[in-house]
Design a protein around this motif. Structure first.
Motif, PDB file in Angstrom:
ATOM      1  N   UNK A  90     -12.994 -95.943 -31.276  1.00 18.48           N
ATOM      2  CA  UNK A  90     -11.598 -96.215 -30.919  1.00 18.48           C
ATOM      3  C   UNK A  90     -11.342 -97.717 -30.760  1.00 18.48           C
ATOM      4  N   UNK A  91     -12.315 -98.463 -30.175  1.00 19.41           N
ATOM      5  CA  UNK A  91     -12.169 -99.894 -29.927  1.00 19.41           C
ATOM      6  C   UNK A  91     -13.100-100.701 -30.831  1.00 19.41           C
ATOM      7  N   UNK A  92     -12.747-101.951 -31.059  1.00 21.36           N
ATOM      8  CA  UNK A  92     -13.617-102.846 -31.836  1.00 21.36           C
ATOM      9  C   UNK A  92     -14.923-103.054 -31.077  1.00 21.36           C
ATOM     10  N   UNK A  93     -16.073-102.874 -31.729  1.00 25.52           N
ATOM     11  CA  UNK A  93     -17.358-103.053 -31.028  1.00 25.52           C
ATOM     12  C   UNK A  93     -17.562-104.482 -30.524  1.00 25.52           C
ATOM     13  N   UNK A  94     -16.967-105.480 -31.236  1.00 24.61           N
ATOM     14  CA  UNK A  94     -17.222-106.874 -30.852  1.00 24.61           C
ATOM     15  C   UNK A  94     -16.351-107.340 -29.697  1.00 24.61           C
ATOM     16  N   UNK A 140     -14.225-104.948 -27.769  1.00 24.87           N
ATOM     17  CA  UNK A 140     -13.871-103.819 -26.905  1.00 24.87           C
ATOM     18  C   UNK A 140     -12.352-103.749 -26.698  1.00 24.87           C
ATOM     19  N   UNK A 141     -11.606-104.134 -27.731  1.00 25.75           N
ATOM     20  CA  UNK A 141     -10.147-104.085 -27.705  1.00 25.75           C
ATOM     21  C   UNK A 141      -9.674-103.291 -28.916  1.00 25.75           C
ATOM     22  N   UNK A 142      -8.459-102.748 -28.857  1.00 29.72           N
ATOM     23  CA  UNK A 142      -7.941-102.030 -30.027  1.00 29.72           C
ATOM     24  C   UNK A 142      -7.807-102.962 -31.230  1.00 29.72           C
ATOM     25  N   UNK A 143      -7.971-102.443 -32.425  1.00 24.46           N
ATOM     26  CA  UNK A 143      -7.859-103.220 -33.653  1.00 24.46           C
ATOM     27  C   UNK A 143      -6.378-103.505 -33.934  1.00 24.46           C
ATOM     28  N   UNK A 144      -6.051-104.773 -34.144  1.00 23.74           N
ATOM     29  CA  UNK A 144      -4.676-105.173 -34.441  1.00 23.74           C
ATOM     30  C   UNK A 144      -4.378-104.848 -35.901  1.00 23.74           C
ATOM     31  N   UNK A 145      -3.439-103.912 -36.104  1.00 23.40           N
ATOM     32  CA  UNK A 145      -3.086-103.457 -37.457  1.00 23.40           C
ATOM     33  C   UNK A 145      -1.728-103.993 -37.899  1.00 23.40           C
ATOM     34  N   UNK A 146      -1.337-105.170 -37.382  1.00 22.03           N
ATOM     35  CA  UNK A 146      -0.017-105.733 -37.693  1.00 22.03           C
ATOM     36  C   UNK A 146       0.232-105.840 -39.184  1.00 22.03           C
ATOM     37  N   UNK A 147      -0.805-106.179 -39.972  1.00 20.13           N
ATOM     38  CA  UNK A 147      -0.629-106.407 -41.401  1.00 20.13           C
ATOM     39  C   UNK A 147      -1.265-105.304 -42.247  1.00 20.13           C
ATOM     40  N   UNK A 148      -1.479-104.177 -41.626  1.00 17.57           N
ATOM     41  CA  UNK A 148      -2.100-103.052 -42.330  1.00 17.57           C
ATOM     42  C   UNK A 148      -1.032-102.217 -43.038  1.00 17.57           C
ATOM     43  N   UNK A 149      -1.278-101.873 -44.291  1.00 15.68           N
ATOM     44  CA  UNK A 149      -0.375-101.002 -45.041  1.00 15.68           C
ATOM     45  C   UNK A 149      -0.419 -99.575 -44.512  1.00 15.68           C
ATOM     46  N   UNK A 150      -1.583 -99.143 -44.056  1.00 12.73           N
ATOM     47  CA  UNK A 150      -1.773 -97.763 -43.601  1.00 12.73           C
ATOM     48  C   UNK A 150      -1.440 -97.560 -42.122  1.00 12.73           C
ATOM     49  N   UNK A 151      -1.081 -98.620 -41.420  1.00 15.13           N
ATOM     50  CA  UNK A 151      -0.843 -98.532 -39.968  1.00 15.13           C
ATOM     51  C   UNK A 151       0.031 -97.332 -39.617  1.00 15.13           C
ATOM     52  N   UNK A 152      -0.412 -96.562 -38.641  1.00 10.22           N
ATOM     53  CA  UNK A 152       0.367 -95.426 -38.165  1.00 10.22           C
ATOM     54  C   UNK A 152       1.580 -95.938 -37.390  1.00 10.22           C
TER      55      UNK A 152
END
Length: 744
Positions: free
Chosen positions: A232-236, A238-250
């Motif tokens: 669920x969180x980035x391993x490096x 421990x925060x949510x992945x920022x999907x601001x520029x993601x095409x698939x972002x929910x």
């Protein structure tokens, strides 16, 4: 709504505004997302649908290199793209995984490498028309548009033909945050939205920011279950992945429900920008799921970018036309302001109709201190004064509003004549300004649904939750206290009139100051001339009387002789003061003139020595003159001697008994440097910067000096092209140095 429900509603609204739409922790199901670390390029996060779409379990991919999933050749292509500093709008790579073709999109953001595998769609041709042909035709049609509205209409029709969406519309953001549909191309069965307004809450501020930073967003099917990321969180971090520029972002579940309530399951939005600001959107909607391929989306994005440029260009042309239409009126008003003998506002009061025509106002008020001019439809004088005071408190030199009663409560009393106000004022010590007024214009605005109820509550298994509005029927709202809006041209005219008023006011002040200086100079000249003649007579009579009374005679004769001496000294001092005042006046006015001629420095020193040595001898002061041989200068003899005698005289005056005064001249480069040094009491450090000010003296109430000597000396030296400077140490003496250009 119950009080407790109202409180819950407001809390849910606050939570909605803070919804982490950049960090949903999930994607849409039509693709797979991988997050890689650098520099090892190992997979650190993956969407949970990896097994379904690419035949690999999500957990099994974590910590693996790319070649485990893509093979060495495809992994090498991806790595090469990474090393070329991947951008989010890059051309996708053609990737085959699990015997399926994918478009691989990559971008970097916040220290993460993101790979999105989107299922490739082949032969996407709505109604049998190729996308490439439509794009070329679209660009030609855009270039042929003669107006902004024509540009909008062409865009929506052509994008609908290219993509096959049931509805394509252009949505423009207004000043208050709400939006209006200004162009639309829809299938016959679709409800029409053109001309309708939509509340600002339909597109919250954080969503608008994502539209500003992303040219395009697509939702192929709003009726989906979000696919979570693993872990669920980035391993490096421990925060949510920022999907601001993601095409698939929910996307937000509230937005997906909003789409369903509008009767569409698929949408695509293309941002329209004006500089760095979000101007509007091209919004596409379809009743059934529709997945437009990446290639077509990029064509639509290109159209959005070109359309943005053309909108900006055509708006600039339109605004330039508005400005040009104001120039004649501005020139006429500039003329009346310049011709006014009093001030700019008095001039404007003589041309009220021209002033109203400038901004298309129905009334105008002009304020200058206790004067108030009104023309046309205006509030009462005391109401104008109150409004003007409030506008001044806003701190805006140019103020405008088309719903004045909405921001200034007292304006409700006169909204029939002043629902709109445009005002300017100048930075002056008295009240001043121009206020234009526009009356209330009753108007009905058609909203898509109730603008006061964009969201509602519904009961769910977990309690109350927000539900997007379900009604998009036309909701008519009667607007009160609104005037026609002030255009860009009106604001330009107000700003330009203010600039012209400032320039005219400043020019008038400069003229008055010059006239005052001239009047002072003339007065000084007249007084000097008129006083010099009687002072000469007084001196002559004193000389004649002195011959009749001896200082060796009787006591009475001695008293009279002493009085005559005092009168002669006073007359001599008056003549000296008159000369100083004339010199000061000329220096202040920048009209001090000299008559230079070649001179020998040695001769100047001999003249000064013969005149001033007796004064030094009377105080047992050792005075010396030293000049380098053969020094020649080009100077006014009388004026230069005036400087030397002033500086040497001051040195003798402020040097105690048995002190010393040294005068020297030496060649330094292209100049002759004259120095007068004494061993007097010196000048205090805080006083030294002021020694060349007018009326400065070393001691308060000094009866022996006017305080003009050094000021005049500085003016004489500067007229010669030189500089006069002073250095001093209290208790040790002072040195005054001045320069004069040397001649060979």
């Amino acid at each position: 709504m119950k009080p407790e429900d109202q409180e819950a509603f407001e809390q849910l609204l606050a939570n909605c505004a803070d919804e982490p739409i950049r960090f949903p922790g999930a994607i849409q199901p039509h693709g797979v997302l991988l997050m890689l670390s650098e520099p090892d390029f190992l997979i650190r996060q993956v969407s949970a649908n990896a097994q379904e779409l690419i035949g690999q379990p999500a957990q099994g991919l974590l910590g693996q290199p790319l070649d485990v999933l893509f093979g060495q050749e495809q992994a090498a292509s991806l790595l090469e793209a990474f090393r070329s500093d991947a951008e989010r709008d890059n051309v996708p790579l053609d990737i085959v995984v699990n015997q399926q073709r994918f478009d691989a999109l990559i971008h970097r953001h916040q220290g993460a490498l993101i790979v999105e595998l989107e299922q490739h769609l082949a032969d996407f041709r709505p109604e049998g028309v190729s996308g490439e042909a439509n794009l070329g035709r679209m660009l030609q049609r855009l270039q042929s548009a003669k107006s902004l509205q024509a540009l909008y209409e062409i865009s929506v029709r052509e994008i609908q033909a290219m993509t096959g969406y049931d509805r394509v519309l252009i949505y423009r953001f207004e000043v208050g945050g709400h939006g209006q549909v200004i162009a639309e191309a829809s299938a016959p069965s679709m409800e029409l939205y053109k001309g309708l307004f939509f509340p600002a809450s339909d597109i919250p501020e954080q969503a608008r920011e994502l539209y500003r930073t992303n040219w395009l967003r697509i939702i192929p099917n709003a009726d989906y279950t979000p696919v979570p990321l693993v872990p669920e969180l980035r391993p490096d971090t421990q925060a949510p992945l920022d999907l601001s520029f993601s095409t698939l972002r929910s996307v937000s579940p509230i937005h997906r429900q909003y789409m369903k309530n509008m009767g569409v399951l698929s949408s695509m939005s293309i941002s329209l920008m004006k500089g760095e600001q979000l101007w509007g959107l091209i919004s596409c909607g379809n009743r059934q799921p529709l997945h437009v391929p990446h290639e077509m989306r990029m064509a639509c994005q290109t159209i959005g970018q070109i359309l943005s440029l053309q909108i900006s260009a055509m708006e600039a042309i339109e605004l330039a036309g508005q400005r040009d239409a104001k120039l004649e009126g501005l020139q006429a008003l500039a003329t009346v302001m310049a011709q006014s003998s009093e001030n700019v506002f008095e001039g404007l009061s003589l041309a009220p109709q021209c002033l109203m025509n400038l901004t298309g106002a129905n009334g105008v008020a002009i304020i200058e201190d206790n004067k108030l001019y009104r023309h046309g439809q205006c509030p009462e004088p005391e109401q104008i004064r109150e409004l003007h005071k409030w506008i001044m408190e806003t701190g805006q030199p140019v103020f405008s509003h088309h719903n004045l009663s909405g921001v200034f409560e007292p304006a409700k009393a006169y909204r029939d004549v002043a629902s709109g106000v445009l005002a300017i004022h100048l930075p002056k010590p008295v009240e001043n300004g121009v206020l234009w007024f526009r009356p209330e214009v009753k108007q009905t605005i058609n909203w898509s649904g109730d603008p006061q109820k964009p969201l509602d509550l519904e009961q769910s298994e977990t309690g109350l939750r927000l539900r997007p509005r379900t009604s998009f029927e036309i909701w008519k709202v009667e607007m009160d206290g609104i005037s026609t809006q002030w255009s860009h041209g009106d604001l330009f005219a107000a700003n330009d009139l203010r600039r012209s008023a400032l320039e005219t006011d400043l020019a008038r002040q400069v003229r008055k100051e010059r006239q005052a200086v001239q009047a002072r100079d003339e007065l000084v000249a007249v007084v000097s001339h008129d006083l010099r003649n009687p002072m000469t007579v007084i001196s002559m009579l004193c000389g004649m009387m002195q011959n009749s009374f001896s200082s060796d005679g009787s006591h009475s004769s001695k008293r009279i002789s002493s009085a005559i001496d005092t009168m002669q000294q006073a007359a001599s001092r008056m003549n000296s003061l008159l000369e100083d005042l004339l010199d000061t006046s000329r220096i202040d006015a920048g009209r001090y003139t000299i008559h230079p001629k070649p001179m020998d420095v040695t001769q100047i020193f001999e003249d000064a020595c013969s005149l001033l040595t007796p004064l030094a001898s009377a105080k047992a002061i050792d005075i010396s003159f030293h000049a380098e041989p053969n020094l020649k200068i080009n100077a006014d003899p009388e004026r230069l001697f005036q400087v030397l005698s002033n500086l040497i005289g001051n040195a003798i005056k402020f040097t105690p008994q048995r002190g010393s005064v040294g005068i020297s001249a030496m060649s330094v480069g292209d100049e002759i440097v004259f120095s007068v040094r004494d061993t007097g009491e010196g000048i205090a450090p805080e006083q030294l910067p002021h020694v060349f000010d007018r009326y400065w003296t070393t001691k308060e109430g000094n009866p022996n000096g006017t305080g003009l000597g050094l000021y005049i000396s500085q003016g004489i030296v500067q007229a010669h092209g030189g500089k006069l400077q002073a250095e001093s140490q209290p208790g040790k003496g002072s040195e005054f140095r001045f320069t004069v250009p040397k001649i060979d």
